[in-house]
Design an enzyme around this catalytic site. Structure first.
Site, PDB file in Angstrom:
ATOM      1  CB  SER A  80     -27.069 -74.593  44.619  1.00  0.00           C
ATOM      2  OG  SER A  80     -26.521 -73.531  43.881  1.00  0.00           O
ATOM      3  CE  LYS A 114     -29.334 -73.164  40.601  1.00  0.00           C
ATOM      4  NZ  LYS A 114     -28.052 -72.443  40.789  1.00  0.00           N
ATOM      5  CD  GLN A 147     -28.669 -69.266  39.271  1.00  0.00           C
ATOM      6  OE1 GLN A 147     -28.487 -69.724  40.399  1.00  0.00           O
ATOM      7  NE2 GLN A 147     -28.391 -69.954  38.182  1.00  0.00           N
TER       8      GLN A 147
END
Length: 480
Positions: free
Chosen positions: A306, A331, A335
């Site tokens: 991420s 990833k 979010q």
């Protein structure tokens, strides 16, 4: 609606890791009303709620039914990063990336149904109170822990700063129970560690980032200032095992290395619209100009995810440095965590992020420039056992010990968890070398000595295969 933080680890007595990239900032959609069509659809949920409340032979509290429905809606999305958080879970998520935690500062594990202190953090309340490795927690505030999960025990330990925690512990070395009082205190969480290293007459800065949290940018500035001031000619940046964090934090770190005005990533919303994330002018860094030109080598592995992939993706696409290690996790979503009126939160993947070349790395990861496998003793999870094993036994604890002993150079003929005669010989030899009672069994003393041995092994950077490859390549770069 507040965009909040997603969990990397909850530092109290034990850490829990997650993979995430979080949007910063906030909006105000809380209390948004559904349109009439949506209301009609939700009438079915009202029906089901009423039927269960009235007729179910197993009674369920109304709040739990609502939370179950909310969790179910998130689950149907089929995205492992979208979920519903209860009020309690949301509170844990919000504190996870803070620069400090309130706790006792000790790592705890569950072994054989018992809750064992692995190690108190140096200078922590746990150490001050006298807690030691292998102490077994028997009671907390005079309540026995039988039948509880590790998370339930941790919940009992958590509390407000300045409050006392009474613990009954059993200390094997003394074969007795002790009553201790531990004060909960603020424990700083450090996300950046740095060391000025010198190899073959060349100084370079080694900087490891464990996550991208609240204080990461400030810690990064301090670290880079110290390295450059100390005479570092290059940087080795280590994001191995870094699960991610704040987009803001990784943006500041990446921005300090990249040219002003360059795009270090792109955000793509549900409609496919792209928004560039641009390096902004910064006056925070003392050695800004030198930092932007300094040779950079980045170490990553399959645990780099991420936000750490945002950094490696920018470095790779913009040719700012050389990446060594393994393909990263992969990833590529971001979010947004939104408050609900019941105190819970809905964490939802709302954006994709793309590299400067507009590549979506989701499920693929960021490729390295040079593949390097790590020494297996660095990737092995350190186990903690209080059981006793001898010839003829079979257990995963034994397999773990066999792998470690083999990696340390001891001769064994198997590593499948069966305790054979060659394992007994290796165990005896190890115990003698580590000045542990010369027996041929695996017991608490053996596992404690094994833990110390592997921790010391890992502290010696000469044993870190990937780092040594990075150092070798760094000399190649500087010799050009």
């Amino acid at each position: 609606m507040r965009r909040s933080r997603f969990l990397v680890f909850a530092l109290l007595a034990v850490m829990a890791a997650s993979i995430f990239l979080v949007l910063d900032g906030c909006s105000s959609d809380k209390g948004r009303r559904a349109d009439s069509a949506t209301k009609g659809a939700f009438s079915v949920i009202d029906e089901a709620y009423g039927i269960i409340q009235e007729k179910a032979v197993y009674p369920v509290e109304g709040d739990r039914l609502i939370e179950g429905a909310l969790r179910g809606m998130a689950d149907v999305i089929g995205d492992p990063y979208s979920t519903y958080l209860t009020e309690e879970e949301a509170a844990s998520h919000r504190e996870s990336l803070a620069g400090e935690k309130v706790g006792i500062g000790a790592e705890i594990t569950r072994s054989g149904g018992r809750f064992i202190i692995v190690a108190p953090i140096k200078g922590s309340p746990a150490e001050k109170a006298g807690l030691q490795p292998y102490d077994e927690i028997v009671r907390i505030n005079r309540e026995a822990l039988g039948g509880l999960t590790l998370q339930e025990v941790i919940k009992k330990i958590k509390g407000k700063e300045g409050t006392a925690l009474e613990m009954t512990i059993y200390r094997p070395d003394l074969n007795k129970h002790l009553e201790l009082k531990v004060m909960r205190e603020v424990i700083p969480v450090k996300t950046v560690s740095a060391e000025l290293m010198e190899e073959r007459g060349t100084k370079f800065g080694y900087i490891a980032l464990t996550m991208f949290g609240d204080e990461t940018a400030a810690e990064w500035k301090k670290a880079t200032d110290e390295m450059i001031k100390g005479g570092a000619e290059a940087l080795v940046i280590d994001v191995r095992g870094n699960p991610g964090g704040y987009l803001r934090a990784v943006g500041e770190v990446a921005g300090s290395l990249l040219k002003e005005g360059s795009n270090f990533a792109y955000m793509q919303n549900a409609k496919g619209q792209l928004t560039p994330l641009t390096v902004e002018p910064s006056k925070k860094f003392t050695y800004d100009e030198k930092l932007k030109k300094m040779p950079v080598i980045l170490l990553q592995d399959k645990g780099s995810a991420s936000a750490s992939e945002v950094l490696s993706g920018a470095i790779k696409d913009l040719r700012r440095g050389f990446i060594i290690g393994q393909v990263s996790f992969g990833k590529g979503t971001v979010q947004d965590t939104m408050e609900l009126s019941n105190g819970g939160e809905m964490k939802l993947s709302t954006h994709k992020w793309l590299t400067p070349k507009e590549t979506w790395i989701h499920g693929k990861g960021v490729n390295v420039d040079l593949v390097s496998e790590q020494n297996k003793l660095f990737t092995e999870h350190i186990r903690f056992s209080t059981d006793v094993y001898a010839v003829g036994d079979y257990h995963e604890d034994i397999a773990y010990a066999q792998r470690i002993l083999s990696g340390l150079g001891y001769h064994l003929e198997r590593n499948d968890g069966y305790f054979d005669e060659t394992t007994a010989v290796a165990v005896h030899e190890f115990r003698v070398n580590e000045k542990v009672s010369p027996e041929s069994i695996m017991d608490r003393k053996f596992f404690a000595a094994l833990r110390v041995r592997i921790e010391n092994y890992r502290k010696d950077k000469a044993n870190d295969t990937q780092l040594q490859v990075a150092i070798g390549y760094m000399h190649h770069l500087l010799s050009k």
